[in-house]
Design an enzyme around this catalytic site. Structure first.
Site, short mmCIF file in Angstrom:
data_model
loop_
_atom_site.label_atom_id
_atom_site.label_comp_id
_atom_site.label_asym_id
_atom_site.label_seq_id
_atom_site.Cartn_x
_atom_site.Cartn_y
_atom_site.Cartn_z
N GLU A 141 -2.97 10.03 9.36
CA GLU A 141 -3.85 8.98 8.85
C GLU A 141 -3.24 7.59 9.03
O GLU A 141 -2.24 7.26 8.39
CB GLU A 141 -4.16 9.18 7.37
CG GLU A 141 -5.12 8.11 6.84
CD GLU A 141 -5.47 8.28 5.38
OE1 GLU A 141 -6.48 7.69 4.94
OE2 GLU A 141 -4.75 9.00 4.66
N GLU A 239 -13.62 9.01 -0.50
CA GLU A 239 -12.34 8.61 -1.06
C GLU A 239 -12.43 7.16 -1.56
O GLU A 239 -11.85 6.25 -0.97
CB GLU A 239 -11.22 8.75 -0.03
CG GLU A 239 -9.84 8.73 -0.68
CD GLU A 239 -8.74 8.33 0.28
OE1 GLU A 239 -7.58 8.65 -0.02
OE2 GLU A 239 -9.00 7.67 1.29
#
Length: 259
Positions: A141, A239
């Site tokens: 990520e 998220e």
């Protein structure tokens, strides 16, 4: 009630106000109609109780984080990083074998970009071999260094994809976070074009604030349409930090994403 299987609330934050214990957040998400969720850290939680709640509800995890978090761009931390991967793989097996999220660690002063990248590739090749043996996916990520993560090395989606291609493992893919990418000023179609097959998961939050879609400046129907046209078919991790009670926040989010 059943909602889109593509939406996966991050119960690290969503349902946190209503339910202090993670197993109860998972149950609440299932009661709200979601059959996938994700969260961040696992070492500060009761893994066995979480596993029990997953079995009870049938909910699947779309991701947890490799921890303790160690640098992949600093060879001095590679031993600790690989041990964290090994231990996180064991935990993942207990929790239904969700993908494990890896970030880069911080830029090392006086060290070239080439050296950073070489170190990352070396660490990830070893980690991917462990993941292949375990049958679990690692997802790399890129974060942003402008708001939440000053000093972070890997902030570029293109560079992350270059690293993933260099590692060349079926068990290493990209976690593309729309929020981080927008904060870094990236053009999504440009950075993902031709390589969306390397994207295993996409996370959503609005900017500024990292709150639910619809609270900021991102055009969400256009964003999801673009991802669809690029060929992304996976789940969307919600998220974000909710600005309202969980059920109200999730309903607003669904309405925003559906346009």
């Amino acid at each position: 009630m059943q909602v889109s299987p593509k939406l996966s609330p991050c119960v690290e934050w969503i349902f946190a106000e209503e339910h202090p214990a993670m197993p109860d957040r998972i149950r609440a998400a299932r009661a709200a109609g979601y059959d996938t969720v994700e969260f961040h850290l696992w070492r500060d939680k009761d893994v066995d109780a979480i596993a029990e709640s997953l079995a009870e509800t049938g909910v699947k995890l779309t991701g947890i984080v490799v921890e303790p978090r160690r640098s992949i761009v600093d060879p001095a931390q590679h031993g600790e990083f690989l041990q964290a991967v090994r231990e996180s793989l064991v935990t993942a097996k207990t929790l239904g074998s969700p993908p494990l999220v890896v970030a880069s660690g911080f830029t090392r002063e006086g060290v070239s970009q080439q050296e950073h990248v070489a170190a990352a590739i070396d660490a990830l090749k070893q980690a991917a071999a462990l993941a292949e043996e375990a049958g679990i996916l690692l997802v790399l990520e890129p974060l942003n260094d402008r708001v939440e993560h000053p000093g972070m090395f890997l902030v570029s989606t293109k560079l992350a994809l270059d690293i993933i291609e260099a590692v060349d493992s079926p068990n290493l893919r990209l976690l593309y976070d729309v929020y981080h990418s927008v904060v870094m000023g990236e053009d999504m179609a440009d950075v993902l074009n031709g390589r969306v097959h390397l994207v295993a998961h996409v996370q959503l939050a609005d900017t500024p604030g990292r709150h639910e879609p619809g609270t900021g400046t991102i055009d969400w129907p256009a964003t999801l349409k673009a991802l669809d046209e690029l060929g992304y078919t996976g789940a969307y991790g919600l998220e974000y930090k909710p600005t309202a009670p969980a059920l109200e926040s999730l309903e607003r989010t669904r309405a925003t994403l559906e346009g």
